[in-house]
Design a protein around this motif. Structure first.
Motif, PDB file in Angstrom:
ATOM      1  N   MET A 156       2.100 -22.130   4.416  1.00 28.69           N
ATOM      2  CA  MET A 156       1.473 -21.295   3.386  1.00 28.69           C
ATOM      3  C   MET A 156       1.351 -19.859   3.894  1.00 28.69           C
ATOM      4  N   LYS A 157       1.753 -18.911   3.073  1.00 28.32           N
ATOM      5  CA  LYS A 157       1.682 -17.512   3.476  1.00 28.32           C
ATOM      6  C   LYS A 157       0.226 -17.039   3.527  1.00 28.32           C
ATOM      7  N   PRO A 158      -0.131 -16.271   4.563  1.00 24.32           N
ATOM      8  CA  PRO A 158      -1.478 -15.691   4.581  1.00 24.32           C
ATOM      9  C   PRO A 158      -1.624 -14.645   3.474  1.00 24.32           C
ATOM     10  N   ARG A 159      -2.833 -14.496   2.985  1.00 19.85           N
ATOM     11  CA  ARG A 159      -3.126 -13.499   1.957  1.00 19.85           C
ATOM     12  C   ARG A 159      -3.879 -12.348   2.609  1.00 19.85           C
ATOM     13  N   ILE A 160      -3.384 -11.134   2.384  1.00 20.21           N
ATOM     14  CA  ILE A 160      -3.981  -9.942   2.995  1.00 20.21           C
ATOM     15  C   ILE A 160      -4.420  -8.984   1.901  1.00 20.21           C
ATOM     16  N   LEU A 161      -5.624  -8.477   2.016  1.00 13.94           N
ATOM     17  CA  LEU A 161      -6.121  -7.468   1.078  1.00 13.94           C
ATOM     18  C   LEU A 161      -5.828  -6.086   1.643  1.00 13.94           C
ATOM     19  N   LEU A 162      -5.048  -5.300   0.912  1.00 17.94           N
ATOM     20  CA  LEU A 162      -4.730  -3.925   1.296  1.00 17.94           C
ATOM     21  C   LEU A 162      -5.545  -2.975   0.424  1.00 17.94           C
ATOM     22  N   VAL A 163      -6.384  -2.188   1.045  1.00 16.87           N
ATOM     23  CA  VAL A 163      -7.219  -1.214   0.336  1.00 16.87           C
ATOM     24  C   VAL A 163      -6.677   0.175   0.653  1.00 16.87           C
ATOM     25  N   GLU A 164      -6.065   0.827  -0.337  1.00 13.84           N
ATOM     26  CA  GLU A 164      -5.412   2.130  -0.157  1.00 13.84           C
ATOM     27  C   GLU A 164      -5.287   2.802  -1.507  1.00 13.84           C
ATOM     28  N   ASP A 165      -5.727   4.061  -1.616  1.00 13.81           N
ATOM     29  CA  ASP A 165      -5.713   4.736  -2.912  1.00 13.81           C
ATOM     30  C   ASP A 165      -4.488   5.616  -3.128  1.00 13.81           C
ATOM     31  N   ASP A 166      -3.716   5.927  -2.074  1.00 14.53           N
ATOM     32  CA  ASP A 166      -2.531   6.748  -2.261  1.00 14.53           C
ATOM     33  C   ASP A 166      -1.349   5.855  -2.644  1.00 14.53           C
ATOM     34  N   PRO A 167      -0.693   6.097  -3.792  1.00 14.54           N
ATOM     35  CA  PRO A 167       0.363   5.189  -4.265  1.00 14.54           C
ATOM     36  C   PRO A 167       1.539   5.059  -3.302  1.00 14.54           C
ATOM     37  N   THR A 168       1.995   6.167  -2.712  1.00 15.35           N
ATOM     38  CA  THR A 168       3.139   6.093  -1.810  1.00 15.35           C
ATOM     39  C   THR A 168       2.799   5.288  -0.562  1.00 15.35           C
ATOM     40  N   THR A 169       1.652   5.572   0.033  1.00  6.74           N
ATOM     41  CA  THR A 169       1.229   4.834   1.216  1.00  6.74           C
ATOM     42  C   THR A 169       1.032   3.358   0.901  1.00  6.74           C
ATOM     43  N   ALA A 170       0.422   3.066  -0.253  1.00  4.90           N
ATOM     44  CA  ALA A 170       0.193   1.676  -0.649  1.00  4.90           C
ATOM     45  C   ALA A 170       1.509   0.932  -0.828  1.00  4.90           C
ATOM     46  N   ALA A 171       2.506   1.582  -1.450  1.00  7.75           N
ATOM     47  CA  ALA A 171       3.801   0.939  -1.664  1.00  7.75           C
ATOM     48  C   ALA A 171       4.486   0.642  -0.339  1.00  7.75           C
ATOM     49  N   PHE A 172       4.441   1.604   0.588  1.00 11.93           N
ATOM     50  CA  PHE A 172       5.040   1.400   1.907  1.00 11.93           C
ATOM     51  C   PHE A 172       4.376   0.240   2.632  1.00 11.93           C
TER      52      PHE A 172
END
Length: 240
Positions: free
Chosen positions: A1-17
């Protein structure tokens, strides 16, 4: 089962990367772009790890982690920031973050840090490990540094192109926010905008703009630094 990670980031480019890099662990990524959204998602889902931006539009990473811990949640957490300030890093660790990642960073470096935290993956050698060092090149920074962008994205040209499209879509609003903050004398708002922009410049290889951002952060009242920033941003955009 894949681990689930919460990514908290408000900049769209950084979040996409970061999301693309994390999904290659492999892992499932839940996204949140604010303190409030992160609080709701972290409370409702079982995550192997929280990856939290130190600066959020409606709060900060340390405050968010404190609220989540007060709810009795014990998920490991890593902070990420574009700031190199050692005191900030010390404060984030003191707040309970296991480590602090400094943006921009390469996809493999990000995955290695997360894998150490969740214990499910070890990074293979990738092209960026043997690609050589472009730092020896002397001269002014290029408008686009393809070497840096490809290095950050493990040589994936399609990913670089996609991130640059997103970055350029967001750039006019970021440029205008910096300019309006300067006109209004709102240094805090300007620094917040520049902080968000600095990391995304690194991910897409916007080298000249990254230098201009750093110069303006160092001298927010300088008309020359503001003009250099505006010129560098405009050079990346199509003619009006």
């Amino acid at each position: 089962m894949k681990p689930r990670i919460l990514l908290v980031e408000d900049d769209p480019t950084t979040a996409a990367f970061m999301a693309a890099a994390i999904e290659a662990l492999p892992a499932i990524v839940d996204m949140a772009d604010s303190h409030l959204a992160a609080l709701a998602k972290a409370s409702d889902a079982g995550h192997a790890l929280w990856l939290v931006d130190a600066h959020l539009p409606d709060g900060d990473g340390a405050g968010l982690l404190a609220e989540l811990r007060a709810l009795g949640l014990t998920t490991p957490a890593i902070a990420h920031t574009a700031a190199h300030d050692p005191w900030l890093h010390h404060e984030l660790r003191a707040a309970g973050f296991a480590s602090v990642l400094v943006k921009p960073l390469s996809a493999s470096a990000l995955r290695a840090s997360l894998a150490d935290a969740i214990g499910t993956w070890r990074p293979p050698r990738v092209a960026e490990d043997v690609a050589g060092d472009a730092a020896d090149v002397v001269g002014p920074p290029p408008t686009w540094d393809d070497f840096a962008a490809l290095r950050a994205l493990n040589g994936e040209r399609a990913h670089v192109d996609a991130l640059r499209i997103l970055f350029l879509d967001e750039l006019p609003a970021a440029r205008d926010l910096v300019a309006s903050s300067a006109r209004d004398g709102d240094e805090r708002r300007m620094r917040d905008a520049l902080h968000r922009l600095r990391a995304s410049c690194g991910f897409v290889g916007a080298a000249r703009l990254a230098d201009a951002v750093a110069a303006l952060e160092g001298a927010p009242g300088s008309a020359a630094a503001l003009q250099a920033f505006t010129d560098a941003a405009q050079d990346l955009l199509p003619p009006p």
